[in-house]
Design a protein around this motif. Sequence first.
Motif, PDB file in Angstrom:
ATOM      1  N   LYS A 257      17.164  58.736 -68.819  1.00  0.00           N
ATOM      2  CA  LYS A 257      17.213  59.901 -69.704  1.00  0.00           C
ATOM      3  C   LYS A 257      17.227  59.469 -71.169  1.00  0.00           C
ATOM      4  CE  LYS A 257      19.666  62.840 -66.431  1.00  0.00           C
ATOM      5  NZ  LYS A 257      20.925  63.515 -66.125  1.00  0.00           N
ATOM      6  N   GLN A 258      17.991  58.419 -71.444  1.00  0.00           N
ATOM      7  CA  GLN A 258      18.081  57.935 -72.820  1.00  0.00           C
ATOM      8  C   GLN A 258      16.821  57.178 -73.219  1.00  0.00           C
ATOM      9  OE1 GLN A 258      21.657  55.660 -72.508  1.00  0.00           O
ATOM     10  NE2 GLN A 258      22.989  57.444 -72.695  1.00  0.00           N
ATOM     11  N   ILE A 259      16.242  56.452 -72.278  1.00  0.00           N
ATOM     12  CA  ILE A 259      15.040  55.671 -72.556  1.00  0.00           C
ATOM     13  C   ILE A 259      13.849  56.584 -72.821  1.00  0.00           C
ATOM     14  CG2 ILE A 259      13.390  54.050 -71.538  1.00  0.00           C
ATOM     15  CD1 ILE A 259      15.811  52.719 -70.170  1.00  0.00           C
ATOM     16  N   LYS A 260      13.796  57.740 -72.169  1.00  0.00           N
ATOM     17  CA  LYS A 260      12.689  58.681 -72.375  1.00  0.00           C
ATOM     18  C   LYS A 260      12.596  59.148 -73.819  1.00  0.00           C
ATOM     19  CE  LYS A 260      12.360  60.528 -67.711  1.00  0.00           C
ATOM     20  NZ  LYS A 260      12.598  61.666 -66.830  1.00  0.00           N
ATOM     21  N   GLN A 261      13.709  59.096 -74.533  1.00  0.00           N
ATOM     22  CA  GLN A 261      13.719  59.536 -75.924  1.00  0.00           C
ATOM     23  C   GLN A 261      13.033  58.535 -76.854  1.00  0.00           C
ATOM     24  OE1 GLN A 261      17.830  60.291 -76.833  1.00  0.00           O
ATOM     25  NE2 GLN A 261      17.962  61.995 -75.407  1.00  0.00           N
TER      26      GLN A 261
ATOM     27  N   ASN B 255       8.061  54.490 -78.457  1.00  0.00           N
ATOM     28  CA  ASN B 255       7.198  53.330 -78.271  1.00  0.00           C
ATOM     29  C   ASN B 255       7.315  52.774 -76.846  1.00  0.00           C
ATOM     30  OD1 ASN B 255       6.215  50.605 -78.273  1.00  0.00           O
ATOM     31  ND2 ASN B 255       6.320  50.640 -80.502  1.00  0.00           N
ATOM     32  N   ILE B 256       6.189  52.617 -76.146  1.00  0.00           N
ATOM     33  CA  ILE B 256       6.172  52.135 -74.763  1.00  0.00           C
ATOM     34  C   ILE B 256       6.677  50.698 -74.673  1.00  0.00           C
ATOM     35  CG2 ILE B 256       4.681  51.566 -72.811  1.00  0.00           C
ATOM     36  CD1 ILE B 256       3.003  53.999 -73.546  1.00  0.00           C
ATOM     37  N   LYS B 257       6.294  49.853 -75.613  1.00  0.00           N
ATOM     38  CA  LYS B 257       6.767  48.468 -75.607  1.00  0.00           C
ATOM     39  C   LYS B 257       8.284  48.417 -75.777  1.00  0.00           C
ATOM     40  CE  LYS B 257       2.634  46.101 -77.193  1.00  0.00           C
ATOM     41  NZ  LYS B 257       2.037  45.248 -78.227  1.00  0.00           N
ATOM     42  N   SER B 258       8.799  49.283 -76.616  1.00  0.00           N
ATOM     43  CA  SER B 258      10.254  49.346 -76.825  1.00  0.00           C
ATOM     44  C   SER B 258      10.962  49.791 -75.551  1.00  0.00           C
ATOM     45  CB  SER B 258      10.601  50.304 -77.958  1.00  0.00           C
ATOM     46  OG  SER B 258      10.080  49.833 -79.174  1.00  0.00           O
ATOM     47  N   LYS B 259      10.374  50.740 -74.840  1.00  0.00           N
ATOM     48  CA  LYS B 259      10.952  51.202 -73.576  1.00  0.00           C
ATOM     49  C   LYS B 259      11.017  50.065 -72.566  1.00  0.00           C
ATOM     50  CE  LYS B 259       9.498  56.013 -73.747  1.00  0.00           C
ATOM     51  NZ  LYS B 259       8.815  57.104 -73.060  1.00  0.00           N
ATOM     52  N   LYS B 260       9.916  49.323 -72.442  1.00  0.00           N
ATOM     53  CA  LYS B 260       9.867  48.213 -71.492  1.00  0.00           C
ATOM     54  C   LYS B 260      10.886  47.144 -71.859  1.00  0.00           C
ATOM     55  CE  LYS B 260       5.101  48.837 -70.026  1.00  0.00           C
ATOM     56  NZ  LYS B 260       3.766  48.238 -69.926  1.00  0.00           N
ATOM     57  N   LEU B 261      10.981  46.837 -73.136  1.00  0.00           N
ATOM     58  CA  LEU B 261      11.938  45.842 -73.595  1.00  0.00           C
ATOM     59  C   LEU B 261      13.373  46.306 -73.342  1.00  0.00           C
ATOM     60  CD1 LEU B 261      12.466  43.143 -74.980  1.00  0.00           C
ATOM     61  CD2 LEU B 261      12.391  44.355 -77.167  1.00  0.00           C
ATOM     62  N   LEU B 262      13.627  47.565 -73.551  1.00  0.00           N
ATOM     63  CA  LEU B 262      14.952  48.125 -73.326  1.00  0.00           C
ATOM     64  C   LEU B 262      15.342  48.040 -71.846  1.00  0.00           C
ATOM     65  CD1 LEU B 262      17.419  49.500 -74.481  1.00  0.00           C
ATOM     66  CD2 LEU B 262      16.215  51.684 -74.324  1.00  0.00           C
ATOM     67  N   VAL B 263      14.442  48.403 -70.954  1.00  0.00           N
ATOM     68  CA  VAL B 263      14.708  48.321 -69.514  1.00  0.00           C
ATOM     69  C   VAL B 263      14.924  46.864 -69.106  1.00  0.00           C
ATOM     70  CG1 VAL B 263      13.717  48.661 -67.209  1.00  0.00           C
ATOM     71  CG2 VAL B 263      13.519  50.459 -68.927  1.00  0.00           C
ATOM     72  N   PHE B 264      14.085  45.981 -69.594  1.00  0.00           N
ATOM     73  CA  PHE B 264      14.217  44.560 -69.297  1.00  0.00           C
ATOM     74  C   PHE B 264      15.582  44.033 -69.752  1.00  0.00           C
ATOM     75  CE2 PHE B 264      13.779  40.161 -70.761  1.00  0.00           C
ATOM     76  CZ  PHE B 264      13.389  39.540 -69.579  1.00  0.00           C
ATOM     77  N   THR B 265      15.975  44.415 -70.959  1.00  0.00           N
ATOM     78  CA  THR B 265      17.251  43.963 -71.506  1.00  0.00           C
ATOM     79  C   THR B 265      18.424  44.518 -70.706  1.00  0.00           C
ATOM     80  OG1 THR B 265      16.259  43.842 -73.699  1.00  0.00           O
ATOM     81  CG2 THR B 265      18.659  43.874 -73.600  1.00  0.00           C
ATOM     82  N   LEU B 266      18.352  45.774 -70.329  1.00  0.00           N
ATOM     83  CA  LEU B 266      19.419  46.373 -69.520  1.00  0.00           C
ATOM     84  C   LEU B 266      19.561  45.655 -68.179  1.00  0.00           C
ATOM     85  CD1 LEU B 266      18.858  50.171 -70.194  1.00  0.00           C
ATOM     86  CD2 LEU B 266      20.942  48.884 -70.672  1.00  0.00           C
TER      87      LEU B 266
END
Length: 60
Positions: free
Chosen positions: A19-23, A26-37
């Motif tokens: 839910k927070q990532i959908k906000q 940038n797609i690259k930022s989303k991928k990096l965020l999921v990877f980091t989590l």
Amino acid sequence: MSNNLTLEQEFRLAVKYSKQIKQVKNIKSKKLLVFTLKRMMLQDNRIKFFIHHQNLNNND
């Protein structure tokens, strides 16, 4: 010790964090965020594993 997320962690990623990532726009930022989590959760698992096994070894 496995390098897999627990079912609870997978659920947390899929529901709570998505839910927070959908906000994020940038797609690259989303991928990096999921990877980091995921990496943070795996690191947490490793720490818990070592602490648990350290306690077992001290009880011998």
